[in-house]
Design an enzyme around this catalytic site. Sequence first.
Site, PDB file in Angstrom:
ATOM      1  N   GLU A  89      -3.775 -24.050  -2.956  1.00 18.97           N
ATOM      2  CA  GLU A  89      -5.045 -24.444  -2.367  1.00 18.97           C
ATOM      3  C   GLU A  89      -5.359 -25.932  -2.460  1.00 18.97           C
ATOM      4  O   GLU A  89      -6.066 -26.468  -1.617  1.00 18.97           O
ATOM      5  CB  GLU A  89      -6.173 -23.650  -3.040  1.00 18.97           C
ATOM      6  CG  GLU A  89      -6.190 -22.163  -2.737  1.00 18.97           C
ATOM      7  CD  GLU A  89      -6.504 -21.880  -1.283  1.00 18.97           C
ATOM      8  OE1 GLU A  89      -7.570 -22.324  -0.803  1.00 18.97           O
ATOM      9  OE2 GLU A  89      -5.683 -21.237  -0.616  1.00 18.97           O
ATOM     10  N   SER A 364     -37.706  36.367 -15.752  1.00 15.67           N
ATOM     11  CA  SER A 364     -38.017  36.805 -17.111  1.00 15.67           C
ATOM     12  C   SER A 364     -37.850  35.725 -18.174  1.00 15.67           C
ATOM     13  O   SER A 364     -38.208  35.951 -19.332  1.00 15.67           O
ATOM     14  CB  SER A 364     -37.141  38.002 -17.481  1.00 15.67           C
ATOM     15  OG  SER A 364     -37.451  39.115 -16.670  1.00 15.67           O
TER      16      SER A 364
END
Length: 682
Positions: A89, A364
């Site tokens: 780069e 229940s």
Amino acid sequence: MKFKKILRVFINILFWGFVFGIAAIAVVIFIHGRDLPDYKKLATYAPPVATRLYASDGSLLKEYAEERRVFIDFADLPPQLVNAFVAAEDQNFWTHPGIDIQGITRALVNNGLHLLGFDARFSGASTITQQVAKNFFLTSERTISRKIKEAILAMRLERTFSKQHILTLYMNQIYLGARAYGVGSAALMYFNKPVSELTLSECAFLAALPKAPNNREKAIERRNYVLRRMVEEGYITQTDADVAAAETLNINSGFTEQMDEDFQYFAEDVRRQLLNELGRETLYNQGLYIKTTIVPELQHAASAALNKELDNYNSIRGEDEPKLQGAIIVMNPHTGRILAMSGGRSFAESSFNRATQAMRQIGSTIKPFVYLAALERGTSPEALILDAPIVGWRADNTLWKPENYDKKFLGDIPLRYALETSRNVPAVRMVQSLGVENAIEVAQRFGVYPQNLENVNLSMALGSGETTLQRLVLGYSAFVNGGYVIQPKLVDYIQDRYGHTLNTGAPELIEWQPDLLPPEKISTQQPLSDPQSLYQMVSILQGTVERGTGRQARVPGHTIAGKTGTTNDVKDIWFVGFSKNLIAGVYLGYDMPAPLGRGAGSHMAARVFADFMKTALAYETNQPFSVPDGMTFVRVNRMTGVAAAQDPNGTIITEAFKPGQSPNPAKKQNAAQSGPVVGGVF
């Protein structure tokens, strides 16, 4: 003389050209440098970093991120990785002042030759420092103004920060494809390894990505180009490059979510909670360390137990749709820490969490709260309740005649027996005796039903009211934890990227020393009920598992209590059970309520519970439930409540009595309640 005159003119031209050039540069800097952003904030660079979710044992569960990034300090960057990026780069990075005049000249020549058709590589001239300036502060628009600002910022960055700091900014910020920002994340995404383990070939590959991060078809070509550049710059030998070029790149096909599906429902609940508490920016970009309560071994056991039952049922029905769904949630009943959670058969098929989001009738499983209301008022566990036909009026003025599941009536039976066997008619009589509001109040007090209930009626006291599995389990937790309200807890603590613990309402962490016992629980809240009534209820629920409707939930060698639940037409089935320090709730049903068919029942949910608990308690010693002071234990006949010495025939059990309570006298009749009762609005 003429030559000197020409030379003087030439020197004047150079001088004034230089002066005007400097003036022009000054004007450009003045115009474009006035409104530049504050670049000095990069001194405390804190990039968006993925938040990580961990299980209680420290294993990674999931990441939350908008930009997947793992921050790597310069000291931890491998030299070959740094050299690869510089060679690819910005070959003059270590010497230029932010802009590279030599690079600009080379780019102009190469690009000119390229446009003229010569064999020259088309190239740019942006330095790494310029890329940092652009990535952090500017847009990608191709204008002269932006390039000038980029150059000015680059030179200012170079005067302010070291080369190492600039390179750290660059290598942690740059996008490298596969949703990876920075080299740390890219190493994990592409090669499933940290940067410290990258080979030279892999370093060269990553350094080639900035030019085309989303194009991996030319991976080998780009990697080899970087290797050649590293040789040209003297970072490696030609032999090193040849060996690296011959290496096969084992590149991941792309990032996929690797999280075990068993944890998906839990992780999504954590995400929703923290998104609400912390906000999206903090959750997704601040690199939080989230230590959750989930225990992987228990989670796997819970998911396996639930899916086994669902698969068995669905396989019998073949390809019929819809499929039976369900949920399981496991907690510490003293702290509310959620240790396991599964909200359905498959998160990939449905993310709807049936443990925390599904509001269903609880059948229940409401009965223990109704019967606790009687125990709190001094009723003995062996008090006789008439199990005989009863008829009443519904709210729509139609007659209603409740029935027991076996279509039989047993006459006078003890309260304990009525609850252990979950008989419906005695429960109706109990609600009548207490009053509907009083019966429901206990369920509200324990958090099963909300406080602002509307249309309070008898059916709600018998389980027609809706709640979630999580709320039901929290309510049952109070039976065994001394009657205290607890809140569900998904997260133990959260730390930011610097290791500071965030204040999210979690209790302060206490560092235990090896020779110290855990601190005693300090609570300012009042218990929901008295300890003796709570113990009597726990004892009855223990009997439910040992000899009642919950026998499928038994775990050999361990003391277990719990309650089954089934709604009308067997549309929803439940089981909530607990040992001394572990509680689990199970729900099974269709997402759109429908009868489950013949053979289905609460035994299926109890079986899921037992399968899970056998794994969870496999290496635990048995711990009986704690007994409060003042209780008296007497052996009685299970069907009559008469002391065993007076009524030794049949099943004999041990009953827990409060002070002033005793076994029933022999041959006691309950004539006052005999015969059908007509009237009332239910």
